[in-house]
Design an enzyme around this catalytic site. Structure first.
Site, PDB file in Angstrom:
ATOM      1  N   ASP A  33      39.376  39.032  23.705  1.00 25.38           N
ATOM      2  CA  ASP A  33      40.590  39.087  24.506  1.00 25.38           C
ATOM      3  C   ASP A  33      40.895  40.548  24.806  1.00 25.38           C
ATOM      4  O   ASP A  33      40.493  41.449  24.058  1.00 25.38           O
ATOM      5  CB  ASP A  33      41.758  38.459  23.733  1.00 25.38           C
ATOM      6  N   ASN A  68      38.015  29.976  27.798  1.00 26.90           N
ATOM      7  CA  ASN A  68      39.447  29.764  28.027  1.00 26.90           C
ATOM      8  C   ASN A  68      40.098  30.847  28.878  1.00 26.90           C
ATOM      9  O   ASN A  68      41.121  30.599  29.514  1.00 26.90           O
ATOM     10  CB  ASN A  68      40.161  29.698  26.665  1.00 26.90           C
ATOM     11  N   TYR A 132      43.548  30.131  42.526  1.00 29.13           N
ATOM     12  CA  TYR A 132      43.429  29.509  41.207  1.00 29.13           C
ATOM     13  C   TYR A 132      42.732  28.159  41.309  1.00 29.13           C
ATOM     14  O   TYR A 132      41.862  27.836  40.492  1.00 29.13           O
ATOM     15  CB  TYR A 132      44.815  29.356  40.603  1.00 29.13           C
ATOM     16  N   LYS A 136      39.302  27.150  39.446  1.00 33.21           N
ATOM     17  CA  LYS A 136      39.252  26.077  38.461  1.00 33.21           C
ATOM     18  C   LYS A 136      38.435  24.881  38.955  1.00 33.21           C
ATOM     19  O   LYS A 136      37.826  24.173  38.145  1.00 33.21           O
ATOM     20  CB  LYS A 136      40.671  25.648  38.081  1.00 33.21           C
TER      21      LYS A 136
END
Length: 232
Positions: A33, A68, A132, A136
């Site tokens: 991260d 993720n 987005y 996705k």
């Protein structure tokens, strides 16, 4: 030896909940991260991403992967820029490809692997989410393609598509006392917001050794909000 799982974007929100659930399941977690991860990296930078994944596998292969990391730009089709489009692909899609390329060889060698890609209900269409939804929807496409390519090697690849999930980012954009926030909740059949733990529970299912006969699938964790939108 303790099984390890690599989680991108595992430092906060949904990613942190996934990491916590994985630790409770007995896995050793390796989170990557920009902030608060075991390994710090800007995963939108391919060189940093490759370096982080190389460091993560330096102790040996990792046989479970949760892709993720992601972010959202809000803009209508008339207003969005190509920079926003490039960024959406660069953070929502490209790190997943690089992570898979780093981990799949070890999975193949063991003839076992679990990959879970975190997508979104927005892949089915949502106003103001052109970049987005493009990214996705791409995650869903690569999930299905990887499932076909890797199934013969004992590797399953599935996706989880969150609906409205209460995180600090959601609350910042949708104050709990705002009428629009209540309208969102009222539109959810179960009449509540989702929590990061709801996503983590579904991810844990796909990571399980016993989930070997499910691959190429997308599970929408949305309180029923996709009913009537997603194809059977």
């Amino acid at each position: 030896m303790t099984e390890r799982v690599l989680i991108t974007g595992g430092g906060a929100g949904i990613g942190a909940a996934i990491a916590e659930r994985c630790r409770r399941e007995g896995y050793e977690t390796v989170t990557v991260d920009l902030h608060h991860g075991d390994l710090a990296a800007d995963l939108s930078d391919p060189d940093q991403a490759r370096a982080a994944f190389k460091e993560a596998t330096a102790r040996g292969p990792i046989h479970r992967l949760v892709n993720n990391v992601g972010s959202i730009d809000v803009a209508s089709i008339e207003d969005l820029t190509l920079d926003q489009l490039d960024h959406a692909v660069g953070i929502n899609v490209r790190p997943a490809v690089l992570a898979a390329q780093a981990l799949v060889p070890g999975m193949k060698e063991r003839r076992f692997g679990r990959i879970v890609n975190v997508a979104s209900r927005a892949a089915l269409g949502k106003e103001g989410r052109t970049t987005y939804s493009i990214a996705k929807a791409g995650v869903l496409g690569m999930t299905r393609t990887w499932a076909l390519e890797l199934g013969r090697h004992g590797i399953t690849v599935n996706a989880v598509g969150p609906g409205p999930i209460r995180t600090s980012l959601f609350d910042a954009a949708n104050p709990p006392e705002a009428p629009e926030t209540q309208r969102i909740i009222d539109s959810i059949p179960v009449k509540r917001m989702g929590e990061p733990a709801d996503i983590a529970h579904s991810v844990a299912h796909f990571l399980d050794t016993r989930a070997g006969f499910v691959t190429g699938q997308t599970l929408y964790v949305c309180g029923g909000k996709t009913v009537g939108l997603a194809a059977l």
